[in-house]
Enzyme design. Sequence first.
Site, PDB file in Angstrom:
ATOM      1  N   LYS A 116       8.320 -18.219  -9.449  1.00  0.00           N
ATOM      2  CA  LYS A 116       7.965 -16.960 -10.076  1.00  0.00           C
ATOM      3  C   LYS A 116       6.719 -17.514 -11.044  1.00  0.00           C
ATOM      4  O   LYS A 116       6.910 -18.496 -11.788  1.00  0.00           O
ATOM      5  CB  LYS A 116       8.817 -16.463 -10.811  1.00  0.00           C
ATOM      6  CG  LYS A 116       8.353 -15.208 -11.717  1.00  0.00           C
ATOM      7  CD  LYS A 116       9.376 -14.377 -12.471  1.00  0.00           C
ATOM      8  CE  LYS A 116       8.863 -13.339 -13.312  1.00  0.00           C
ATOM      9  NZ  LYS A 116       9.478 -13.054 -14.671  1.00  0.00           N
ATOM     10  N   ASN A 138       0.733  -1.122   0.152  1.00  0.00           N
ATOM     11  CA  ASN A 138       0.001   0.014  -0.072  1.00  0.00           C
ATOM     12  C   ASN A 138       0.841   1.357  -0.057  1.00  0.00           C
ATOM     13  O   ASN A 138       2.123   1.172  -0.069  1.00  0.00           O
ATOM     14  CB  ASN A 138      -1.062  -0.074   1.169  1.00  0.00           C
ATOM     15  CG  ASN A 138      -0.343  -0.075   2.579  1.00  0.00           C
ATOM     16  OD1 ASN A 138       0.509   0.810   2.821  1.00  0.00           O
ATOM     17  ND2 ASN A 138      -0.542  -1.260   3.119  1.00  0.00           N
TER      18      ASN A 138
END
Length: 397
Positions: free
Chosen positions: A286, A208
Site C-alpha cells: 500500500k 470507469n
Amino acid sequence: MLASRRILLIIGGGIAAYKALDLIRRLRERGASVTPVLTRAGAQFVTPLSVSALAGSKVFGDLFDLTDEADMGHIQLSRSADLIVVAPATADLMAKMAGGHADDLASTLLLATDTPVLLAPAMNVRMWDHPATQRNIAVLRADGIGMVGPESGDMACGEYGPGRMAEPMEIVAAIEQKLAAGPLAGKRIVVTSGPTHEPIDPVRYIANRSSGAQGTAIAHALAAKGAEVVFVTGPADVTPPQGVQVVRVQSAREMLDAVQGALPADAAIFAAAVADWRVASASDRKLKKDKGALPVLEFAENPDILATVAQMGAGRPGLVVGFAAETDDVTANATAKRARKGCDWIIANDVSPDTGIMGGPENAVTLITADGAEDWPRMTKTEVAARLVGRVAAALG
Ligand code: CTP
C-alpha cells in the site's frame, strides 16, 4: 415443444421433492420422456413407486447396482438425455457438483455428463444465504449450469425468504427455454462486458463508470436464441445472466487472456469498457503518505482486446463487433475506429454525461458496418441487445 425430448430428472432430498412428482406429470403431458434418478435422501421424501408410476420408467437410485451398469452404465445414462434437471437441487447436491464429487449415482452422473444441466434449488433460507452456498452457486454459474428459482416465500420449515423451489410450471418454462432450438443454436459467441480495474496498489485501482448492463443484456439475448455464450466480465454492478459460461476478470490483461482462452468462436462482441491504461508498475504494498510528497503514477498502454482479436488472422471469429464510446462527432469517430481496429461492425454511442447512457437503462446507438451508418432510435439496453442479436443471427445464419 417438449415432444420426444428426453429429460433425466434427479430428485434430491428435500421437502420440495413432492413437487417433482407434479413436474414429471407436466413434462409427460407435453410429450417429454422422463428418466428419474432418486437420491437416497430423495427417497426419504417420495417413494420410488410413485416416481416410477408417474414417469412410466424405472427409477435409478444406486451407482453400484450392477444390473444397471451392465444394462446402461452411468456414463451412458448421463449422456442419453437432452437435458439433466435437478429438482429439488439441495445445498448438499450443489456443493458436491461445485466440488466435482462423485460418491453416488446423482453426483456421478452430473460429473460424467456433457449434457446441459438445469437446477431448481430448494433449501432453508439460511442455507441459501450461507457464504458456502453462494460460493458454490457462483462456481456452478461460471460452469454454465442453468438455474430456475428459488423463490422467496413461506417455507415448510416456518421461515420466510429465498429458498423455496420454483413451481413445476416455471421449471417447465425454464426447460423449454433451455431446449429451444433458437437461430443461434450451435454457435459459440464470446461477449466482454463491464469495466476493468487496473491496480495502483493492493487497495486502490483505476476504473470507469460502466455498469455492465449492455453487455449483460447482449449475453442474455444471445443465450435466449440458443447460442453458447462465454461471458467475460470485469467487476460489474449487474449480475451475469443465467445459462452462460461466466469468466470473471479484473484487469484488461486478464480480460485479453480470458478472451483468447475462449476462442475459437463464431462471433465475438466487445461491450466491455476496457481501461486504456494501467499503472506501469503497480505497487505490491500500500502506498503511504510521505510528508506531503505526492506519488507519481506512470502509465502503460493496455492491450487492445478488440483490435487483437479482429486482426488475428487464422482463428479470427467470423463476426467481430466492437462498441465505440464517444463524446464528440460520434459517427465520424466510430467509422474511423471501425477501420482502425479491423472489426466488422461498430456500435457507436454518445456517452456524454447529459445523455445518461453510461450506467443508465437506455442507449441510443448507431450501427456502423461496411455498408455505412444506421441510426437506431433511443431504446432500452435490452431492446438494443435484442435488435443486435437479431442482426447477429442473420449474419451467422
Ligand atoms: N476495447 C478493447 N480493449 C481496449 C480498449 C477498447 O477491447 N484496451 C474495445 C471496447 O470493448 C470497445 C472498443 O474497443 O468495443 C472501443 O472502445 P473505446 O473505449 O470506444 O475506444 P478506444 O479504443 O479506447 O479508443 P479511444 O479511447 O481513443 O476513443
